[in-house]
Design a protein around this motif. Structure first.
Motif, PDB file in Angstrom:
ATOM      1  N   GLU A  38      39.522  30.102  48.844  1.00 20.51           N
ATOM      2  CA  GLU A  38      38.282  30.423  49.567  1.00 20.51           C
ATOM      3  C   GLU A  38      38.141  31.936  49.733  1.00 20.51           C
ATOM      4  O   GLU A  38      37.044  32.497  49.539  1.00 20.51           O
ATOM      5  CB  GLU A  38      38.294  29.737  50.935  1.00 20.51           C
ATOM      6  N   GLN A  39      39.236  32.604  50.056  1.00 19.26           N
ATOM      7  CA  GLN A  39      39.209  34.063  50.182  1.00 19.26           C
ATOM      8  C   GLN A  39      38.945  34.719  48.826  1.00 19.26           C
ATOM      9  O   GLN A  39      38.191  35.701  48.722  1.00 19.26           O
ATOM     10  CB  GLN A  39      40.527  34.562  50.767  1.00 19.26           C
ATOM     11  N   ALA A  40      39.555  34.177  47.778  1.00 20.13           N
ATOM     12  CA  ALA A  40      39.343  34.712  46.431  1.00 20.13           C
ATOM     13  C   ALA A  40      37.885  34.555  46.004  1.00 20.13           C
ATOM     14  O   ALA A  40      37.297  35.445  45.383  1.00 20.13           O
ATOM     15  CB  ALA A  40      40.255  34.003  45.435  1.00 20.13           C
ATOM     16  N   LEU A  41      37.297  33.410  46.351  1.00 19.19           N
ATOM     17  CA  LEU A  41      35.893  33.167  46.009  1.00 19.19           C
ATOM     18  C   LEU A  41      34.979  34.183  46.688  1.00 19.19           C
ATOM     19  O   LEU A  41      34.030  34.690  46.076  1.00 19.19           O
ATOM     20  CB  LEU A  41      35.500  31.753  46.414  1.00 19.19           C
ATOM     21  N   GLY A  96      27.909  30.706  40.945  1.00 13.89           N
ATOM     22  CA  GLY A  96      27.836  29.292  41.317  1.00 13.89           C
ATOM     23  C   GLY A  96      29.201  28.647  41.314  1.00 13.89           C
ATOM     24  O   GLY A  96      29.351  27.474  41.683  1.00 13.89           O
ATOM     25  N   ILE A  97      30.220  29.423  40.899  1.00 11.08           N
ATOM     26  CA  ILE A  97      31.589  28.908  40.882  1.00 11.08           C
ATOM     27  C   ILE A  97      31.980  28.499  42.307  1.00 11.08           C
ATOM     28  O   ILE A  97      31.611  29.157  43.286  1.00 11.08           O
ATOM     29  CB  ILE A  97      32.560  29.964  40.317  1.00 11.08           C
ATOM     30  N   ALA A  98      32.714  27.404  42.425  1.00 14.51           N
ATOM     31  CA  ALA A  98      33.031  26.826  43.735  1.00 14.51           C
ATOM     32  C   ALA A  98      34.539  26.796  43.968  1.00 14.51           C
ATOM     33  O   ALA A  98      35.339  27.080  43.067  1.00 14.51           O
ATOM     34  CB  ALA A  98      32.459  25.410  43.823  1.00 14.51           C
ATOM     35  N   LEU A 102      38.168  27.041  41.433  1.00 14.66           N
ATOM     36  CA  LEU A 102      39.307  27.945  41.576  1.00 14.66           C
ATOM     37  C   LEU A 102      40.595  27.173  41.844  1.00 14.66           C
ATOM     38  O   LEU A 102      41.664  27.555  41.352  1.00 14.66           O
ATOM     39  CB  LEU A 102      39.048  28.950  42.703  1.00 14.66           C
ATOM     40  N   VAL A 103      40.505  26.105  42.633  1.00 12.88           N
ATOM     41  CA  VAL A 103      41.693  25.280  42.864  1.00 12.88           C
ATOM     42  C   VAL A 103      42.184  24.686  41.545  1.00 12.88           C
ATOM     43  O   VAL A 103      43.390  24.661  41.253  1.00 12.88           O
ATOM     44  CB  VAL A 103      41.399  24.165  43.888  1.00 12.88           C
ATOM     45  N   ALA A 104      41.237  24.229  40.705  1.00 13.20           N
ATOM     46  CA  ALA A 104      41.613  23.689  39.394  1.00 13.20           C
ATOM     47  C   ALA A 104      42.272  24.756  38.535  1.00 13.20           C
ATOM     48  O   ALA A 104      43.249  24.498  37.826  1.00 13.20           O
ATOM     49  CB  ALA A 104      40.383  23.114  38.696  1.00 13.20           C
ATOM     50  N   LEU A 105      41.744  25.995  38.591  1.00 12.00           N
ATOM     51  CA  LEU A 105      42.340  27.102  37.850  1.00 12.00           C
ATOM     52  C   LEU A 105      43.762  27.357  38.318  1.00 12.00           C
ATOM     53  O   LEU A 105      44.682  27.522  37.503  1.00 12.00           O
ATOM     54  CB  LEU A 105      41.484  28.366  38.022  1.00 12.00           C
ATOM     55  N   HIS A 127      30.787  26.352  35.633  1.00 13.57           N
ATOM     56  CA  HIS A 127      30.891  27.710  36.169  1.00 13.57           C
ATOM     57  C   HIS A 127      32.227  28.390  35.875  1.00 13.57           C
ATOM     58  O   HIS A 127      32.447  29.520  36.324  1.00 13.57           O
ATOM     59  CB  HIS A 127      30.658  27.682  37.684  1.00 13.57           C
ATOM     60  N   LEU A 128      33.121  27.717  35.162  1.00 18.92           N
ATOM     61  CA  LEU A 128      34.411  28.301  34.800  1.00 18.92           C
ATOM     62  C   LEU A 128      34.736  27.887  33.376  1.00 18.92           C
ATOM     63  O   LEU A 128      34.944  26.713  33.088  1.00 18.92           O
ATOM     64  CB  LEU A 128      35.510  27.828  35.758  1.00 18.92           C
ATOM     65  N   ARG A 129      34.759  28.862  32.477  1.00 17.25           N
ATOM     66  CA  ARG A 129      34.975  28.592  31.053  1.00 17.25           C
ATOM     67  C   ARG A 129      36.326  29.148  30.612  1.00 17.25           C
ATOM     68  O   ARG A 129      36.639  30.314  30.846  1.00 17.25           O
ATOM     69  CB  ARG A 129      33.859  29.224  30.211  1.00 17.25           C
ATOM     70  N   TYR A 130      37.118  28.288  29.976  1.00 15.17           N
ATOM     71  CA  TYR A 130      38.395  28.708  29.390  1.00 15.17           C
ATOM     72  C   TYR A 130      38.191  28.962  27.896  1.00 15.17           C
ATOM     73  O   TYR A 130      37.396  28.280  27.246  1.00 15.17           O
ATOM     74  CB  TYR A 130      39.460  27.628  29.540  1.00 15.17           C
ATOM     75  N   GLY A 131      38.922  29.919  27.356  1.00 22.96           N
ATOM     76  CA  GLY A 131      38.825  30.146  25.922  1.00 22.96           C
ATOM     77  C   GLY A 131      40.011  30.925  25.409  1.00 22.96           C
ATOM     78  O   GLY A 131      40.852  31.416  26.170  1.00 22.96           O
TER      79      GLY A 131
END
Length: 396
Positions: A38-41, A96-98, A102-105, A127-131
C-alpha cells in the motif's frame, strides 16, 4: 521523468523489496506485505509520468527507469536480481494499478512464488505487464512489431521520404554550426518525432527487404554534407529501433532520437568537415577532438536535451573506455551512448558512407561481436545483431 518522480520510484522499490523479504520469512497473506505494498502504491502513483505508464527494464545488473539508468544501491541490486532470477526483463506499470497487482508481483518475486512460476501462473494483468528484454520484431504488420518506425501508409523509408525542406534544414543547421551560430533544434525535433510517431517497425523491415542493399535504411548521397545527413538519420533510426526493443518509449525515446541525430555535430569543428578558423591552427583540430567539441557546443544551446550533450561526448569512449576523450576508469556511460556507438559502428561499416559498396552483413556481425565486451557493450551488441539478423530473415 524528474528527480522527484525518480525518488518516488526508488522509495516504492525499497518498499517492494522489504515486502519480498517479508513474503520469504512469513507467508504471502501476512498483513505486513499488504501494508508495504500500500505504501509502495502511494509512491508509485505520485511518480507516474504524464503518459500514465512506468517502464522498468533490467540490463545486465542495472535498472533502467523510463530510459534512465540508475546507480546501483542495495535495494535496487536485490530487486534487479529477483527480476533476473525469475526471467523478467521488463516491467510496465500502468495507471490504475492496485494493491492486488503489487502483492502478486511481490509473491512472484519471492522464494515462495517458485511453485506458481513453475506452474506457469505468472501472468500479466491489465495494469501490470511482465516481459523479457528482447527485440520486438515479428512478421510485418503483426503483434508488437507494429509499433514505432514505420510509415503509416506502409511505404518503405527511402530518400524520397525526406523532402528537400528536410535536407535543406539539416544542411542549414550544419552551416550554422560552422559559423558558430545558435543551434535551432526545432527541425531536428520534428524529424525525430516523425520517425517515432509516423513510422512502424513493420515498414522498417520492408525498407531492408526492398533496398538493393537490404541493410541500408536510406541510400547514401554523393555530397559530403548530404552523406552526413544520411548517416545521422541512419544512426538515429537504428538507435530508436534499439531503444524501442528495450521497451523505452515516450519522452525518453524522443530524447534518445535527438541525441543520436546530433551525435556527430562536433565533426563540424575538425579538418575535412570545415575550414579551420583563422585564429585556430589546423594542427589543434584533430578528429579525436570532435566528441568534446560537439558536447561543448550542444551544452551552450538552449532547448537541446542534456542526453544529446552526454551522447556527443561519449559515443567514441568505447565500452571499456579505451577510446576518446580520455576519462577516469570509474566513468559510468549512459545507455544512449552505448546504443549510438553500436549504430554508428554498424552504419559506417555496412553502408557506402564508410566504404565503397559496404561490408557484407555476416562480416559486420562477426566484427562487431568480436568487439563486444571491449569497444562495444556486449549485451546491447548481441541484441542489435539479433535485431538486424531478424530483419535479414524477412528479406526473403
Amino acid at each position: 521523468m524528474n528527480s522527484e518522480q525518480l525518488n518516488a520510484v526508488m522509495v516504492s522499490i525499497r518498499l517492494l523489496v522489504s515486502a519480498i523479504s517479508s513474503a520469504d520469512l512469513y507467508s504471502p497473506d501476512h498483513p505486513q506485505i499488504a501494508r508495504l505494498c500500500e505504501q509502495a502504491l502511494s509512491s508509485l502513483e505520485s511518480a507516474m509520468p504524464a503518459s500514465s505508464k512506468l517502464s522498468l527494464v533490467t540490463l545486465d545488473d542495472q535498472l533502467i527507469i523510463e530510459g534512465q539508468a540508475m546507480e546501483n544501491t542495495l535495494y535496487l541490486s536485490r530487486f534487479v536480481q529477483a527480476l533476473k532470477e525469475r526471467g523478467i526483463g521488463h516491467l510496465k506499470l500502468i495507471r490504475g494499478i492496485a494493491i492486488d497487482d503489487l502483492v502478486a508481483l511481490v509473491v512472484n518475486l519471492s522464494k515462495r512464488g517458485a511453485g506458481r512460476r513453475c506452474s506457469g501462473e505468472i501472468q500479466s494483468t491489465e495494469h501490470l505487464r511482465y516481459g523479457k528484454v528482447e527485440v520486438r520484431f515479428s512478421a510485418p504488420g503483426s503483434g508488437p512489431a507494429a509499433e514505432n518506425l514505420a510509415d503509416p501508409a506502409g511505404r518503405p523509408v527511402s530518400l524520397n521520404t525526406f523532402t528537400e525542406e528536410d535536407l535543406a534544414g539539416f544542411l542549414e543547421l550544419y552551416e550554422g554550426v560552422r559559423k558558430k551560430n545558435k543551434l535551432n533544434v526545432v527541425g531536428i525535433f520534428d524529424l525525430v518525432s516523425g520517425f517515432i510517431d509516423g513510422f512502424k517497425l513493420s515498414s522498417f523491415i520492408d525498407t531492408f527487404k526492398k533496398q538493393t542493399d537490404p541493410l541500408m535504411v536510406i541510400a547514401p548521397l554523393r555530397s559530403a554534407d548530404e552523406a552526413t545527413f544520411i548517416h545521422s538519420v541512419n544512426v538515429c533510426i537504428l538507435t530508436l529501433a534499439q531503444a524501442a526493443s528495450l521497451g523505452i518509449e515516450g519522452q525518453p525515446l524522443h530524447d534518445i532520437g535527438v541525441a543520436a541525430m546530433l551525435h556527430d555535430i562536433g565533426k563540424m569543428f575538425v579538418p575535412g568537415d570545415k575550414e579551420a578558423d583563422d585564429d585556430e591552427p589546423v594542427e589543434n583540430l584533430v578528429p579525436e577532438d570532435h566528441p568534446a567539441r560537439g558536447a561543448e557546443f550542444l551544452l551552450e544551446m538552449p532547448g537541446v536535451p542534456k542526453l544529446a550533450v552526454v551522447t556527443a561526448f561519449e559515443h567514441h569512449l568505447g565500452y571499456n573506455r579505451s577510446g576518446y576523450p580520455k576519462v577516469s576508469p570509474s566513468w559510468k556511460q549512459n545507455i544512449c551512448s552505448h546504443m549510438t556507438t553500436i549504430s554508428d559502428y554498424y552504419d559506417t561499416l555496412r553502408s557506402s558512407y564508410g566504404s565503397q559498396g559496404g561490408i557484407p552483413m555476416e562480416d559486420v556481425s562477426a566484427f562487431m561481436l568480436e568487439l563486444a565486451g571491449t569497444e562495444l557493450h556486449p549485451k546491447l551488441t548481441r541484441n542489435f545483431i539479433d535485431m538486424m539478423n531478424r530483419v535479414v530473415t524477412h528479406k526473403e
